[in-house]
Write a protein that holds these residues in place. Structure first.
Motif, PDB file in Angstrom:
ATOM      1  N   ALA A 125       8.155   2.223 -11.788  1.00  0.00           N
ATOM      2  CA  ALA A 125       8.920   1.303 -10.942  1.00  0.00           C
ATOM      3  C   ALA A 125       8.190   1.056  -9.621  1.00  0.00           C
ATOM      4  N   LEU A 126       7.656   2.099  -9.009  1.00  0.00           N
ATOM      5  CA  LEU A 126       6.944   1.962  -7.739  1.00  0.00           C
ATOM      6  C   LEU A 126       5.659   1.156  -7.913  1.00  0.00           C
ATOM      7  N   ALA A 127       4.972   1.374  -9.025  1.00  0.00           N
ATOM      8  CA  ALA A 127       3.730   0.640  -9.276  1.00  0.00           C
ATOM      9  C   ALA A 127       3.994  -0.845  -9.418  1.00  0.00           C
ATOM     10  N   GLU A 128       5.118  -1.206 -10.046  1.00  0.00           N
ATOM     11  CA  GLU A 128       5.458  -2.614 -10.177  1.00  0.00           C
ATOM     12  C   GLU A 128       5.699  -3.243  -8.805  1.00  0.00           C
ATOM     13  N   MET A 129       6.357  -2.511  -7.919  1.00  0.00           N
ATOM     14  CA  MET A 129       6.609  -3.048  -6.579  1.00  0.00           C
ATOM     15  C   MET A 129       5.328  -3.157  -5.760  1.00  0.00           C
ATOM     16  N   SER A 130       4.359  -2.309  -6.050  1.00  0.00           N
ATOM     17  CA  SER A 130       3.103  -2.335  -5.292  1.00  0.00           C
ATOM     18  C   SER A 130       2.166  -3.443  -5.763  1.00  0.00           C
ATOM     19  N   GLY A 131       2.234  -3.773  -7.045  1.00  0.00           N
ATOM     20  CA  GLY A 131       1.285  -4.740  -7.593  1.00  0.00           C
ATOM     21  C   GLY A 131      -0.116  -4.198  -7.743  1.00  0.00           C
ATOM     22  N   SER A 133       0.828  -1.214   0.000  1.00  0.00           N
ATOM     23  CA  SER A 133       0.000   0.000   0.000  1.00  0.00           C
ATOM     24  C   SER A 133       0.858   1.257   0.000  1.00  0.00           C
ATOM     25  N   LEU A 134       1.985   1.220   0.731  1.00  0.00           N
ATOM     26  CA  LEU A 134       2.882   2.377   0.740  1.00  0.00           C
ATOM     27  C   LEU A 134       3.534   2.575  -0.630  1.00  0.00           C
ATOM     28  N   TYR A 135       3.935   1.469  -1.277  1.00  0.00           N
ATOM     29  CA  TYR A 135       4.482   1.589  -2.631  1.00  0.00           C
ATOM     30  C   TYR A 135       3.421   2.134  -3.588  1.00  0.00           C
TER      31      TYR A 135
END
Length: 424
Positions: free
Chosen positions: A212-218, A178-180
């Motif tokens: 990049a952040l969206a990929e880590m968040s899923g 959620s933070l990502y």
């Protein structure tokens, strides 16, 4: 015999603020990471887990739940299947007691392992919600002012703050994701502010960070927003091939198949791209499909604030105005311009200025300079002089007016009117 409710799972869901729907979406995302395919979970599937009708989910689902919760399947109240048939009576009760003891022991172990040390604290969904409240403020500022460098910088700063929380203490996988997602949302707002302010190099830098952040968040919703914004950016740059490719990435995400509102936005923006490419039939077809999808969308569904804050029938008409204006179909453009302004929410100051300016262009394209000037004069002075995109559109309107009606009274009126801006 009635199945026992999974109280441990229900307690954990309440602590983390999970509804049946949100947990189903989280499971689907995690299963997608593990297998490359959507998990196929829905509200009813999670309710079956809570009710105890499914006491030991399959291996992939267990792995997904353990990753989301940061604790074992036993600690979430699930009980392994017996490998051999068990006799009834007291022996069965003893086995059930042992299973409950194991499960409770797992909870104690998980709590002990997650307990923050003296040097850190536990980050929870309440912290995430405070971050998300700031995102709502960014969205409101964007709709009121739009394109401001200060909005871009503030959004980028909040993205960094959301990332800093990752190292501020311990957290479950759901909280970290959620933070990502929040950091990606802030970066996408910084990206959009840069696009709106015509600072395209900065927009592309923020786009790369956001992706990049969206990929880590899923998070599929924020991935959609970023790629959809990328399509809009390339459209503003006149690169309709790149715009179509980026928008197609957004439209290929699973969330578009699950939610007609996302489908409607993707199709409406695709129509604007087709208009830029002079693809009249494709633009009209996309607009028809977008309107049909919008009418199918469940108005009560839980969706991200960035989507619900702006996308509705007025925005669909705004994108239709854009498409028809690019195609040179000025009567259709004017019709959609009036429809948009009639439905536009009061807080959408930036959108009102853009739509009004485009409406003036559509009237001028039909050989009505007096009506066009009267419309253009409704654009607020602050938007006409301070918003980069509106300022450019107003300049283009003035140039088109002088080219088509150089000696008309409308042109003189417009020249005198704009001269006052320099002394205001």
């Amino acid at each position: 015999m009635e199945p026992r409710r999974n109280v441990l799972l229900e307690t954990w869901m309440a602590e983390e603020g999970h509804s049946s729907r949100s947990l189903a979406e989280a499971i689907n995302t995690e299963v997608g990471r593990l297998t490359g395919r959507d998990g196929g979970y829905d509200d009813a599937s999670v309710r079956a887990l809570k009710a105890g009708r499914i006491r030991w989910p399959n291996a992939v689902t267990r792995k997904a739940l353990e990753a989301i919760a940061g604790r074992s399947a036993l600690a979430l109240g699930f009980v392994p299947r017996s490998r051999t048939p068990l006799p009834g009576g007291r022996q069965q009760e003893d086995v059930d007691m042992k299973r409950r003891t194991v499960a409770l022991g797992g909870v104690a172990a998980a709590v002990a392992a997650a307990a923050p040390s003296s040097a850190s604290r536990r980050i929870g969904m309440s912290d995430v919600r405070r971050v998300q409240d700031k995102f709502t403020e960014i969205i409101a500022s964007d709709h009121q002012h739009g394109g401001k460098l200060s909005i871009q910088q503030r959004a980028a700063q909040l993205a960094d703050e959301a990332l800093a929380m990752q190292n501020a203490g311990t957290a479950t996988q759901r909280v970290r994701s959620s933070l990502y997602a929040s950091a990606a949302a802030f970066r996408s707002s910084a990206m959009w502010a840069a696009i709106d302010g015509r600072r395209y190099a900065e927009a592309q830098a923020n786009m790369r960070e956001a992706q990049a952040l969206a990929e880590m968040s899923g998070d599929m919703a924020i991935k959609f927003r970023i790629w959809s914004h990328a399509g809009a950016m390339y459209r503003h740059l006149g690169r309709h091939g790149d715009a179509l490719a980026a928008n197609q990435v957004a439209r290929s995400l699973n969330i578009v198949r699950r939610d007609p509102l996302f489908a409607a936005l993707g199709l409406a923006r695709q129509a604007a791209i087709h208009g830029l490419a002079q693809e009249r039939t494709n633009a009209r077809r996309a607009l028809d499909q977008a309107r049909e999808a919008l009418f199918r969308a469940d108005t009560g569904a839980d969706r991200p604030v960035w989507l619900t804050a702006f996308f509705d029938e007025a925005e669909l008409d705004s994108l239709a105005l854009n498409a028809y204006l690019s195609l040179g179909d000025f009567p259709s453009a004017e019709k959609h311009g009036h429809r948009c302004l009639a439905q536009l929410r009061p807080a959408m100051a930036r959108s009102r200025a853009i739509t009004t300016t485009r409406l003036a262009h559509s009237q001028l394209g039909q050989g009505e300079p007096d009506a066009a000037v009267a419309t253009a004069m409704k654009v607020s002075l602050s938007a006409a002089t301070e918003h980069p995109r509106v300022s450019r559109m107003i300049m283009e309107f003035g140039a088109a007016l002088r080219a088509t009606a150089p000696r008309s009274s409308a042109t003189r009126t417009w020249t005198d009117y704009t001269a006052t801006w320099r002394t205001a």
